[in-house]
Design a protein around this motif. Structure first.
Motif, PDB file in Angstrom:
ATOM      1  N   UNK A  84       0.812  -1.222   0.000  1.00  0.00           N
ATOM      2  CA  UNK A  84       0.000   0.000   0.000  1.00  0.00           C
ATOM      3  C   UNK A  84       0.846   1.272   0.000  1.00  0.00           C
ATOM      4  N   UNK A  87      -0.853   4.612  -1.187  1.00  0.00           N
ATOM      5  CA  UNK A  87      -1.594   5.450  -0.232  1.00  0.00           C
ATOM      6  C   UNK A  87      -0.716   5.927   0.913  1.00  0.00           C
ATOM      7  N   UNK A  88       0.279   5.116   1.282  1.00  0.00           N
ATOM      8  CA  UNK A  88       1.130   5.471   2.424  1.00  0.00           C
ATOM      9  C   UNK A  88       2.585   5.426   1.969  1.00  0.00           C
ATOM     10  N   UNK A  90       5.440   6.299   2.919  1.00  0.00           N
ATOM     11  CA  UNK A  90       6.418   6.624   3.955  1.00  0.00           C
ATOM     12  C   UNK A  90       7.656   5.749   3.759  1.00  0.00           C
TER      13      UNK A  90
ATOM     14  N   UNK B  82     -12.114   6.619   4.684  1.00  0.00           N
ATOM     15  CA  UNK B  82     -10.947   7.008   3.893  1.00  0.00           C
ATOM     16  C   UNK B  82     -11.287   8.310   3.169  1.00  0.00           C
ATOM     17  N   UNK B  85      -7.874   9.390   0.254  1.00  0.00           N
ATOM     18  CA  UNK B  85      -6.843   8.343   0.289  1.00  0.00           C
ATOM     19  C   UNK B  85      -6.317   7.982   1.659  1.00  0.00           C
ATOM     20  N   UNK B  86      -6.618   8.804   2.674  1.00  0.00           N
ATOM     21  CA  UNK B  86      -6.079   8.513   4.008  1.00  0.00           C
ATOM     22  C   UNK B  86      -7.215   8.202   4.989  1.00  0.00           C
ATOM     23  N   UNK B  87      -7.057   7.133   5.795  1.00  0.00           N
ATOM     24  CA  UNK B  87      -8.087   6.846   6.793  1.00  0.00           C
ATOM     25  C   UNK B  87      -8.021   7.857   7.936  1.00  0.00           C
ATOM     26  N   UNK B 170      -6.589  -0.139   9.004  1.00  0.00           N
ATOM     27  CA  UNK B 170      -6.764   0.220   7.603  1.00  0.00           C
ATOM     28  C   UNK B 170      -5.414   0.553   6.959  1.00  0.00           C
ATOM     29  N   UNK B 171      -4.515   1.174   7.742  1.00  0.00           N
ATOM     30  CA  UNK B 171      -3.218   1.582   7.199  1.00  0.00           C
ATOM     31  C   UNK B 171      -2.228   0.420   7.132  1.00  0.00           C
ATOM     32  N   UNK B 224       3.201   2.097   9.312  1.00  0.00           N
ATOM     33  CA  UNK B 224       2.136   2.997   8.852  1.00  0.00           C
ATOM     34  C   UNK B 224       1.214   3.375  10.003  1.00  0.00           C
ATOM     35  N   UNK B 228      -0.343   7.052  11.112  1.00  0.00           N
ATOM     36  CA  UNK B 228      -1.752   7.292  10.806  1.00  0.00           C
ATOM     37  C   UNK B 228      -2.619   7.551  12.033  1.00  0.00           C
TER      38      UNK B 228
END
Lengths: 223, 257
Positions: A84, A87-88, A90, B82, B85-87, B170-171, B224, B228
């Motif tokens: 992912x 979306x992330x 990092x 979401x 794109x980010x939760x 989710x992340x 992540x 997040x």
């Protein structure tokens, strides 16, 4: 999947460092002797390794079985992970993704590398003293040489980043500062080990190993 | 404020692209909406506007979008979705701070019930699995428990801010259908309850639970979760600390048996 994945996963993490990490360092130093001492230096290193007592059992329990378990279970771990980074995006998430990609590359590379070198010795096609010239024969092919460079970089990233994750998974580096420092140390290790292997690959392409390859090829034919 | 008033006067619209589905087993589709801008609005107030006037961007009448929300101050975790794109929580997602068109999707790591509504039951099951509570029930008064050091209370309080919102799951790339990993949140809760002087008395039970299938070993260190978490909980520190405790516990189980 039923059963408990805690122990196999913990064992997977441990085997990647002990013994496989130690084997990687040994392998890097042995190969580097081809760069530092040429054909003679490399032969000497190979001789000293093969004169170790119980060499077959050492290979079996320190290299082959750990690689087999780490590799096969690692493929299963990679299968269980999503990617992912879209979306992330990092740094650590990229490292997570690359850990899995380089793991699969390393698995394929090690299987091919084992078949071409150690397995040919078992078959009797290559003698220990001809390994240097045998490597020259392989890396003289530009496609194989490129594959070796990719394989080496992937394997070293996988080891260095895996060592970082090992320190977290065994509860050695806990806080963010400790994890940041260890990630820098591991990346320095990645650069050093990659450099050692790349230097040895270039050394295997040199004329010294090439002339040896010519004489070796005249006596032994390699399938 | 003057600027915002002008915007309203000129009929400024906020554009939404929402991923919807009618039933849990129905295939998802997107629908676009244009909501009249009001100053200081958030994603929840925009969804309320759609509920009041369920007409999509094409001007067709449609079924109002379903969502869940409760506290409206980012402490309950119910409105997690979401967003671009980010939760995150819809209540603290301010329209003025979001890039348009604003894309809303359900956190599909969880079973989607309808539109933006998800079922977070697996998180509560995970809390039960790791025994994220302190057992003090009994037939007589146990008296006061041991005191907690203030220095410890301060970091433990940070862990207690977890609202089971599901953003970290989710992340996490390891929370999916092929993996039994329970996710970061319950691992941090084990650290919280094991840090408590009374909870500590049952620490081994929680560690045992983390060492079962789908427990702490499912963490792949993508980190992540800590990036997040809306509450800024040091989840990766909690996971690493529990890695240390479970490792110690493993050797104790072997050597003391």
């Amino acid at each position: 999947m039923k059963g408990n994945s805690y122990l196999p996963r913990k064992l997977h993490s441990l085997l990647g460092v002990i013994p496989l990490g130690l084997f990687i360092v040994e392998h890097a130093l042995t190969n580097y002797s081809a760069y530092e001492g040429g054909k003679e230096g490399f032969s000497k290193s190979i001789d000293s390794l093969n004169s170790m007592p119980l060499i077959f059992w050492l290979e079996l329990f320190v290299i082959w079985l750990p690689i087999l378990f780490h590799g096969v279970y690692g493929l299963y771990i990679a299968y269980q992970s999503n990617m992912n980074t879209g979306r992330f995006s990092y740094g650590r998430n990229w490292a997570f993704t690359w850990q899995r990609i380089t793991g699969v590359i390393t698995f394929i590379f090690v299987a091919w590398h084992f078949y071409e070198t150690r397995f040919q010795i078992t078959l009797g096609n290559v003698a220990h003293e001809d390994l240097g010239s045998h490597m020259n024969g392989i890396v003289s092919n530009p496609i194989a040489f490129t594959a070796y460079i990719i394989g080496v970089v992937a394997a070293m990233f996988h080891f260095a980043n895996g060592l970082w994750a090992f320190l977290v998974s065994w509860g050695i580096t806990i806080g963010p500062r400790a994890q940041k420092v260890s990630s820098r140390v591991c990346m320095v290790l990645f650069v050093i080990l990659t450099a050692l292997f790349l230097l040895s690959l270039f050394a295997f392409r040199s004329d010294e190993f090439a002339s040896a390859a010519a004489s070796a090829l005249s006596s032994v034919s390699i399938g | 404020m003057a600027e915002a008033t002008t915007a309203t006067a000129t009929g400024r619209k906020v554009k939404f692209i929402i991923t919807r589905r009618e039933r849990p087993d129905a295939s998802p589709f997107t629908e676009e909406f244009e909501v009249p801008y009001r100053p200081n609005m958030n994603v929840i107030s925009a969804l309320m506007e759609i509920q009041r006037n369920p007409v999509n961007a094409k001007g067709e009448k449609t079924v109002p979008v379903c969502w869940e929300s409760n506290c409206l101050e980012e402490v309950c975790g119910a409105c997690s979705m979401v967003i671009n794109g980010k939760p995150r929580q819809a209540c603290s997602a301010l329209i003025d701070k979001l890039e348009q068109p604003i894309r809303l999707e359900p956190m599909a790591t969880f079973p989607v019930v309808r539109d933006l509504v998800i079922n977070r039951e697996r998180m509560f099951n995970a809390l039960k699995k790791v025994k994220a509570w302190i057992p003090i029930d009994g037939t007589y008064d146990l008296g006061p428990g041991p005191r907690m050091a203030e220095s410890k209370r301060q970091w433990a309080y940070e862990l207690s801010k977890c609202m089971t919102c599901g953003v970290c799951l989710e992340a996490c790339p390891n929370v999916n259908d092929r993996n039994s990993f329970i996710g970061p949140a319950p691992i941090s809760q084990v650290r919280l309850f094991n840090a408590h002087p009374t909870g500590e008395m049952n620490a081994h039970e929680r560690l045992d639970a983390l060492m079962e299938e789908g427990g702490i070993e499912g963490c792949g260190n993508s980190q992540n979760c800590v990036r997040s978490c809306p509450k800024g909980i040091p989840l990766t520190t909690s996971i690493a600390a529990m890695n240390r405790d479970t490792t110690k516990h493993l050797f104790k189980r072997w050597l003391n048996a």
